[in-house]
Design a protein around this motif. Structure first.
Motif, PDB file in Angstrom:
ATOM      1  N   VAL A  58       0.860  -1.195   0.000  1.00  0.00           N
ATOM      2  CA  VAL A  58       0.000   0.000   0.000  1.00  0.00           C
ATOM      3  C   VAL A  58       0.892   1.239   0.000  1.00  0.00           C
ATOM      4  O   VAL A  58       1.993   1.221   0.558  1.00  0.00           O
ATOM      5  N   THR A  59       0.391   2.309  -0.606  1.00  0.00           N
ATOM      6  CA  THR A  59       1.094   3.595  -0.586  1.00  0.00           C
ATOM      7  C   THR A  59       0.903   4.203   0.799  1.00  0.00           C
ATOM      8  O   THR A  59      -0.235   4.326   1.261  1.00  0.00           O
ATOM      9  N   HIS A  61       2.952   7.143   1.671  1.00  0.00           N
ATOM     10  CA  HIS A  61       3.298   8.564   1.576  1.00  0.00           C
ATOM     11  C   HIS A  61       3.712   8.901   0.142  1.00  0.00           C
ATOM     12  O   HIS A  61       4.418   8.126  -0.502  1.00  0.00           O
ATOM     13  N   GLY A  87      13.582   0.015   3.768  1.00  0.00           N
ATOM     14  CA  GLY A  87      13.723  -0.035   5.221  1.00  0.00           C
ATOM     15  C   GLY A  87      13.430  -1.458   5.671  1.00  0.00           C
ATOM     16  O   GLY A  87      13.749  -2.421   4.961  1.00  0.00           O
ATOM     17  N   LYS A  88      12.775  -1.588   6.853  1.00  0.00           N
ATOM     18  CA  LYS A  88      12.454  -2.942   7.334  1.00  0.00           C
ATOM     19  C   LYS A  88      11.215  -3.472   6.595  1.00  0.00           C
ATOM     20  O   LYS A  88      11.244  -4.568   6.033  1.00  0.00           O
ATOM     21  N   THR A  89      10.154  -2.652   6.588  1.00  0.00           N
ATOM     22  CA  THR A  89       8.925  -3.075   5.903  1.00  0.00           C
ATOM     23  C   THR A  89       8.530  -2.086   4.799  1.00  0.00           C
ATOM     24  O   THR A  89       7.564  -2.312   4.088  1.00  0.00           O
ATOM     25  N   SER A  90       9.280  -0.974   4.724  1.00  0.00           N
ATOM     26  CA  SER A  90       8.910   0.083   3.778  1.00  0.00           C
ATOM     27  C   SER A  90       9.904   0.176   2.621  1.00  0.00           C
ATOM     28  O   SER A  90      11.060  -0.248   2.753  1.00  0.00           O
ATOM     29  N   VAL A 118       4.427   0.223   1.904  1.00  0.00           N
ATOM     30  CA  VAL A 118       4.670  -0.794   2.931  1.00  0.00           C
ATOM     31  C   VAL A 118       4.153  -2.127   2.382  1.00  0.00           C
ATOM     32  O   VAL A 118       3.058  -2.182   1.804  1.00  0.00           O
ATOM     33  N   LYS A 154       9.448  10.094   7.980  1.00  0.00           N
ATOM     34  CA  LYS A 154       9.074   9.552   9.297  1.00  0.00           C
ATOM     35  C   LYS A 154       8.966  10.685  10.322  1.00  0.00           C
ATOM     36  O   LYS A 154       8.060  10.695  11.146  1.00  0.00           O
ATOM     37  N   LYS A 157       5.790  12.484   9.765  1.00  0.00           N
ATOM     38  CA  LYS A 157       4.655  11.690  10.229  1.00  0.00           C
ATOM     39  C   LYS A 157       4.474  11.911  11.737  1.00  0.00           C
ATOM     40  O   LYS A 157       3.360  12.113  12.213  1.00  0.00           O
TER      41      LYS A 157
END
Ligand SMILES: CC(C)(COP(=O)(O)OP(=O)(O)OC[C@H]1O[C@@H](n2cnc3c(N)ncnc32)[C@H](O)[C@@H]1OP(=O)(O)O)[C@@H](O)C(=O)NCCC(=O)NCCS
Length: 159
Positions: A58-59, A61, A87-90, A118, A154, A157
């Motif tokens: 999913v988007t 950002h 990243g880890k999940t992104s 993500v 981040k 956010k």
């Protein structure tokens, strides 16, 4: 297909799409409607993220989208999307839009955008993804820039 933990190169997930700009893609000024370009960008970038992670994505950002030049009816829109950073999940995907006049061959860089995605597990939670191997000088530069860009996202956010 690669094992889920095995890193991939940028080339392994890159996506290139072409569209013909049609009358129903334009605004009252007869140049392309920005929402159409944004939809092409989101679609191309999502496919890159899916190809890299081999997961639904999913988007989360959309960062820094700028329209530098108009596109006209009959132009060919070339959408080039590739993964910049993980990243880890992104994942951060960079997208470049180029307008080509098919009769003269003249091209113009019209839009650039950066989007974060993500990857999701089977019940819709973020899932860890494989690493990325930047190979070329450009890919290494984008990886560095991407790391800073995603850190900024981040921070924004949290704000
Ligand atoms: C995707 C979703 C499940 C993530 O949930 P979450 O509570 O934000 O999860 P986390 O806080 O663990 O964040 C997951 C990752 O996304 C990153 N992330 C979340 N929001 C972000 C943002 N606005 N910008 C950049 N990265 C962001 C986090 O930093 C984390 O990255 P990492 O694992 O690589 O370190 C949730 O945000 C969601 O469902 N969003 C809606 C997505 C959607 O409907 N999109 C539109 C249509 S596709």
């Amino acid at each position: 297909m690669k094992n889920q933990n095995e890193p991939k190169t940028v080339a392994e997930s890159a996506v290139e799409m072409r569209f013909l700009v049609m009358p129903n893609d334009t605004n009252p000024q007869n140049s392309i409607f920005g929402g159409v370009v944004m939809s092409w960008i989101d679609m191309a970038a999502a496919m890159v993220a899916e190809r890299h992670s081999n997961r639904p994505v999913v988007t989360v950002h959309v960062d820094d989208i700028s329209f530098k030049a108009p596109m006209k009816i009959g132009d060919h829109a070339l959408i080039q999307a590739s993964i910049n950073y993980v990243g880890k999940t992104s994942m951060l995907v960079g997208v470049k839009v180029i307008a080509e006049n098919p009769f003269t061959g003249i091209t113009r860089h019209t839009t650039t955008a950066y989007l974060a995605f993500v990857a999701l597990d089977d019940i819709g939670r973020p899932i860890q993804i494989r690493g990325l191997i930047p190979e070329t000088d450009d890919e290494k530069r984008r990886y560095q820039d991407g790391q800073e860009r995603i850190e900024d996202m981040k921070k924004n956010k949290k704000r």
